[in-house]
Scaffold this motif. Structure first.
Motif, short mmCIF file in Angstrom:
data_model
loop_
_atom_site.label_atom_id
_atom_site.label_comp_id
_atom_site.label_asym_id
_atom_site.label_seq_id
_atom_site.Cartn_x
_atom_site.Cartn_y
_atom_site.Cartn_z
N VAL A 220 0.89 -1.29 0.06
CA VAL A 220 0.01 -0.02 0.16
C VAL A 220 0.70 1.46 0.06
O VAL A 220 2.13 1.43 0.32
CB VAL A 220 -1.00 0.19 1.25
N THR B 97 1.26 5.74 4.71
CA THR B 97 0.61 7.08 5.15
C THR B 97 1.89 8.07 5.54
O THR B 97 1.61 9.52 5.36
CB THR B 97 -0.03 6.73 6.43
N THR C 116 -1.59 -1.89 -3.82
CA THR C 116 -3.22 -1.96 -3.41
C THR C 116 -3.57 -0.74 -2.30
O THR C 116 -2.75 -0.01 -2.09
CB THR C 116 -3.48 -3.43 -2.78
N GLY C 117 -4.71 -1.01 -1.76
CA GLY C 117 -5.11 -0.13 -0.86
C GLY C 117 -5.88 0.82 -1.42
O GLY C 117 -6.26 0.96 -2.35
N SER C 118 -6.04 2.06 -0.75
CA SER C 118 -6.40 3.30 -0.88
C SER C 118 -5.42 4.53 -0.60
O SER C 118 -4.37 4.07 -0.23
CB SER C 118 -7.81 3.55 0.08
N ILE C 119 -5.86 5.82 -1.25
CA ILE C 119 -5.17 6.74 -0.92
C ILE C 119 -5.24 7.22 0.81
O ILE C 119 -6.43 7.23 1.08
CB ILE C 119 -5.65 7.92 -1.99
N ASP D 204 -3.56 -1.18 -8.56
CA ASP D 204 -4.74 -1.80 -7.96
C ASP D 204 -5.44 -0.98 -6.74
O ASP D 204 -6.08 -1.36 -5.78
CB ASP D 204 -4.62 -3.35 -7.53
N ILE D 205 -4.95 0.27 -6.60
CA ILE D 205 -5.42 1.16 -5.58
C ILE D 205 -6.77 1.67 -5.81
O ILE D 205 -6.99 2.05 -6.97
CB ILE D 205 -4.33 2.41 -5.53
N GLY D 206 -7.58 1.62 -4.86
CA GLY D 206 -9.03 2.15 -5.19
C GLY D 206 -9.64 2.63 -3.66
O GLY D 206 -8.92 3.29 -3.28
N GLY D 207 -11.03 2.75 -3.84
CA GLY D 207 -11.44 3.49 -2.84
C GLY D 207 -11.68 4.83 -3.20
O GLY D 207 -11.93 5.18 -4.33
N THR D 208 -12.33 5.71 -2.05
CA THR D 208 -12.54 6.93 -2.41
C THR D 208 -11.13 8.07 -2.14
O THR D 208 -10.43 7.67 -1.17
CB THR D 208 -13.66 7.47 -1.13
N VAL D 209 -11.19 8.88 -2.89
CA VAL D 209 -10.31 9.79 -2.94
C VAL D 209 -10.49 10.76 -1.80
O VAL D 209 -11.79 11.22 -1.44
CB VAL D 209 -10.13 10.78 -4.22
#
Length: 159
Positions: free
Chosen positions: A101, A104, A124-127, A146-151
């Motif tokens: 990921v 942070t 992977t994971g999210s921002i 494969d980074i996804g989710g909500t910005v």
């Protein structure tokens, strides 16, 4: 012997056919401002000791993966120690074999303007929400991962 040059400020070997890994000893180049190993055949992990290179302004490790060739390209996760590089303006690691990921700790880089992790298909994971603190960020590339989710909403409201 290149690691015995304490006053070296720029090391660019871009666009060659160099092979190998990034040695832990790279951190001895404490005055290095630009490290550019892009467009070669480097591989292995990015050493944790990279975080000791606090003078770095640009870190370009991009384009070391050969399409359809699993033998080259930086691999493993992005070290969390990158977050210690207070002067970093540009972080390019696109087109490699990085996994895991987005740390942070990248959100602590107040001067970061360009963040490019694109074409690392196993990221992977999210921002991370901490990216809302990247006040200087102008460009961020995550395509081909494969980074996804909500910005994070604060990232969308930046100037």
């Amino acid at each position: 012997s290149i690691f015995t040059l304490p006053n070296l400020q720029v090391l660019s070997v871009a666009r060659n056919q160099l092979k190998g890994s990034l040695a832990q000893e790279v951190s001895s180049l404490v005055n290095l401002r630009i490290l550019d190993l892009s467009s070669n055949f480097f591989g292995g992990s990015i050493p944790e000791s990279i975080g000791e290179m606090t003078s770095l302004v640009e870190l370009r490790l991009n384009t070391n993966a050969v399409p359809n060739g699993p033998f080259f390209g930086f691999s493993g996760s992005i070290p969390t120690t990158i977050g210690l590089l207070d002067n970093l303006v540009r972080f390019d690691v696109f087109e490699n074999l990085l996994t895991g990921v987005l740390p942070t700790e990248l959100g602590y880089l107040d001067k970061l303007e360009i963040l490019d992790v694109a074409l690392n298909t196993n990221l992977t994971g999210s921002i991370p929400a901490q990216f809302e603190s990247l006040a200087s960020l102008r460009e961020m590339y995550i395509g081909g991962t494969d980074i996804g989710g909500t910005v994070p909403s604060g990232l969308c409201q930046m100037q």
